[in-house]
Enzyme design. Sequence first.
Site, mmCIF file in Angstrom:
data_model
loop_
_atom_site.group_PDB
_atom_site.id
_atom_site.type_symbol
_atom_site.label_atom_id
_atom_site.label_comp_id
_atom_site.label_asym_id
_atom_site.label_seq_id
_atom_site.Cartn_x
_atom_site.Cartn_y
_atom_site.Cartn_z
ATOM 1 N N ASP A 108 33.287 44.393 42.562
ATOM 2 C CA ASP A 108 32.580 43.126 42.395
ATOM 3 C C ASP A 108 33.158 42.058 43.329
ATOM 4 O O ASP A 108 33.947 42.359 44.224
ATOM 5 C CB ASP A 108 32.671 42.711 40.927
ATOM 6 C CG ASP A 108 31.582 41.749 40.491
ATOM 7 O OD1 ASP A 108 30.665 41.480 41.281
ATOM 8 O OD2 ASP A 108 31.650 41.280 39.334
ATOM 9 N N HIS A 109 32.793 40.817 43.088
ATOM 10 C CA HIS A 109 33.122 39.669 43.942
ATOM 11 C C HIS A 109 34.494 39.757 44.618
ATOM 12 O O HIS A 109 35.510 39.892 43.953
ATOM 13 C CB HIS A 109 33.103 38.378 43.117
ATOM 14 C CG HIS A 109 31.764 38.033 42.582
ATOM 15 N ND1 HIS A 109 30.907 37.166 43.214
ATOM 16 C CD2 HIS A 109 31.119 38.443 41.457
ATOM 17 C CE1 HIS A 109 29.796 37.050 42.510
ATOM 18 N NE2 HIS A 109 29.902 37.820 41.438
ATOM 19 N N GLU A 181 34.264 32.791 37.861
ATOM 20 C CA GLU A 181 34.345 34.256 37.857
ATOM 21 C C GLU A 181 35.627 34.677 38.534
ATOM 22 O O GLU A 181 35.849 34.417 39.719
ATOM 23 C CB GLU A 181 33.142 34.872 38.580
ATOM 24 C CG GLU A 181 33.207 36.385 38.754
ATOM 25 C CD GLU A 181 32.752 37.162 37.529
ATOM 26 O OE1 GLU A 181 32.767 38.401 37.579
ATOM 27 O OE2 GLU A 181 32.396 36.524 36.539
ATOM 28 N N HIS A 225 27.605 32.154 36.315
ATOM 29 C CA HIS A 225 28.429 33.135 35.618
ATOM 30 C C HIS A 225 28.780 32.618 34.229
ATOM 31 O O HIS A 225 29.001 31.421 34.034
ATOM 32 C CB HIS A 225 29.732 33.390 36.392
ATOM 33 C CG HIS A 225 29.539 34.172 37.640
ATOM 34 N ND1 HIS A 225 29.998 33.746 38.864
ATOM 35 C CD2 HIS A 225 28.931 35.365 37.872
ATOM 36 C CE1 HIS A 225 29.688 34.640 39.790
ATOM 37 N NE2 HIS A 225 29.047 35.626 39.208
ATOM 38 N N HIS A 264 23.100 37.875 40.083
ATOM 39 C CA HIS A 264 24.370 37.585 39.426
ATOM 40 C C HIS A 264 24.154 36.524 38.359
ATOM 41 O O HIS A 264 23.145 35.824 38.347
ATOM 42 C CB HIS A 264 25.394 37.071 40.435
ATOM 43 C CG HIS A 264 25.846 38.105 41.408
ATOM 44 N ND1 HIS A 264 26.699 37.830 42.453
ATOM 45 C CD2 HIS A 264 25.563 39.423 41.515
ATOM 46 C CE1 HIS A 264 26.918 38.925 43.150
ATOM 47 N NE2 HIS A 264 26.239 39.904 42.598
ATOM 48 N N GLY A 265 25.140 36.360 37.483
ATOM 49 C CA GLY A 265 25.090 35.290 36.502
ATOM 50 C C GLY A 265 23.872 35.350 35.618
ATOM 51 O O GLY A 265 23.222 34.339 35.364
ATOM 52 N N ASN A 286 24.206 42.107 37.494
ATOM 53 C CA ASN A 286 25.551 42.182 36.943
ATOM 54 C C ASN A 286 25.568 41.834 35.454
ATOM 55 O O ASN A 286 24.930 40.879 35.017
ATOM 56 C CB ASN A 286 26.482 41.225 37.684
ATOM 57 C CG ASN A 286 26.800 41.692 39.084
ATOM 58 O OD1 ASN A 286 26.283 42.707 39.553
ATOM 59 N ND2 ASN A 286 27.663 40.963 39.773
#
Length: 366
Positions: A108-109, A181, A225, A264-265, A286
């Site tokens: 991930d990120h 995040e 997020h 995302h989020g 995600n």
Amino acid sequence: MGLDGIVPAGVLTGENVIKLFEYCKKNGHALPAFNCTSTSTINAVLQAARDVNSPVIIQFSNGGAAFLAGKGIKNTNEKASILGSIAGAQHVRLMAKHYGVPVVLHSDHCAKKLLPWFDGMLEANEEYFKTNGEPLFSSHMLDLSEEFDEENIATCAKYFKRMAAVNLWLEMEIGITGGEEDGVDNTGVKAESLYTKPEQVYNVHKALSPISPMFSIAAAFGNVHGVYKAGNVVLSPHLLKGHQEFAREQLKCEEEKPLFLVMHGGSGSSAAEIGEAVNNGVIKMNIDTDTQWAYWDGLKEFYKKNEEYLQCQIGNPEGADKPNKKFYDPRVWIRAAEESMIKRALESFENLNCKNVCGDSWSRLS
């Protein structure tokens, strides 16, 4: 319809990742990408995917990977995060084919300050490739959205050349996902920064497509997020359709949705918002906050139900000499947490139109 004869069970890499994502985009499916922090959470996700007969994405964040390695290992120069990612990947590789579903293995990120972690995983992929002809992971994400677009795209292109040599998929982010995040705090960004423009998305495509077709773009459309109150942010999945249309015009292609997009989020998003995002070419969403809560909630409810049996090793309402081992055995209460997480994971498959994607002809394992 189904994935039988298109991709195999187990961890997918290279052309098989493209085939899977193309199938999802064409047929209106998005894969849930679950953040995992332990073999327990990995196994819960694999079981959920098997139970719903669909492919899944298992991913590790920087902090989640460090936790997987064990809190006894210092994360100097991202050592624990690198080791935890590799250990998690090896566990997924061993177990995925036995659960009988296709798995995309992802990280991930990765912000600019975490690039040593990314470098360590790339080295592990290159070593694995030498022996096995494929990378250890399926894909990785670079999140340089805090940097200027020029630096973000140039850095992604530099890494993507190295990744393409070992058939890795790249996910990148352009525009900012709000909230916090893994130590990256975007809670104070201006609202307009949460919405990526079509020109930004196409600039990514122009830079990366000459290198390889194996990339996806996380374009911001108001995402945040974590959990947030309704009304704090306006989620605008219709913007994703504009990104697809702009790219199609620029490319002069017939394909309605030429881009692979990522969401995302998504915690707290409505089913309608998620559905619109999937219809507009999102092939991955995600999932973290909601499954974290579900895991805890399973443990909490187990404790509440069995509280009188969890105060000491010997002695409970059935008698002062009665043992309580079958209640405090970690295998029992961890399983309760897993079952709650599995239940919540199944909701994500449902919301993303991702039930029985493998198809009725898929060979199910038990």
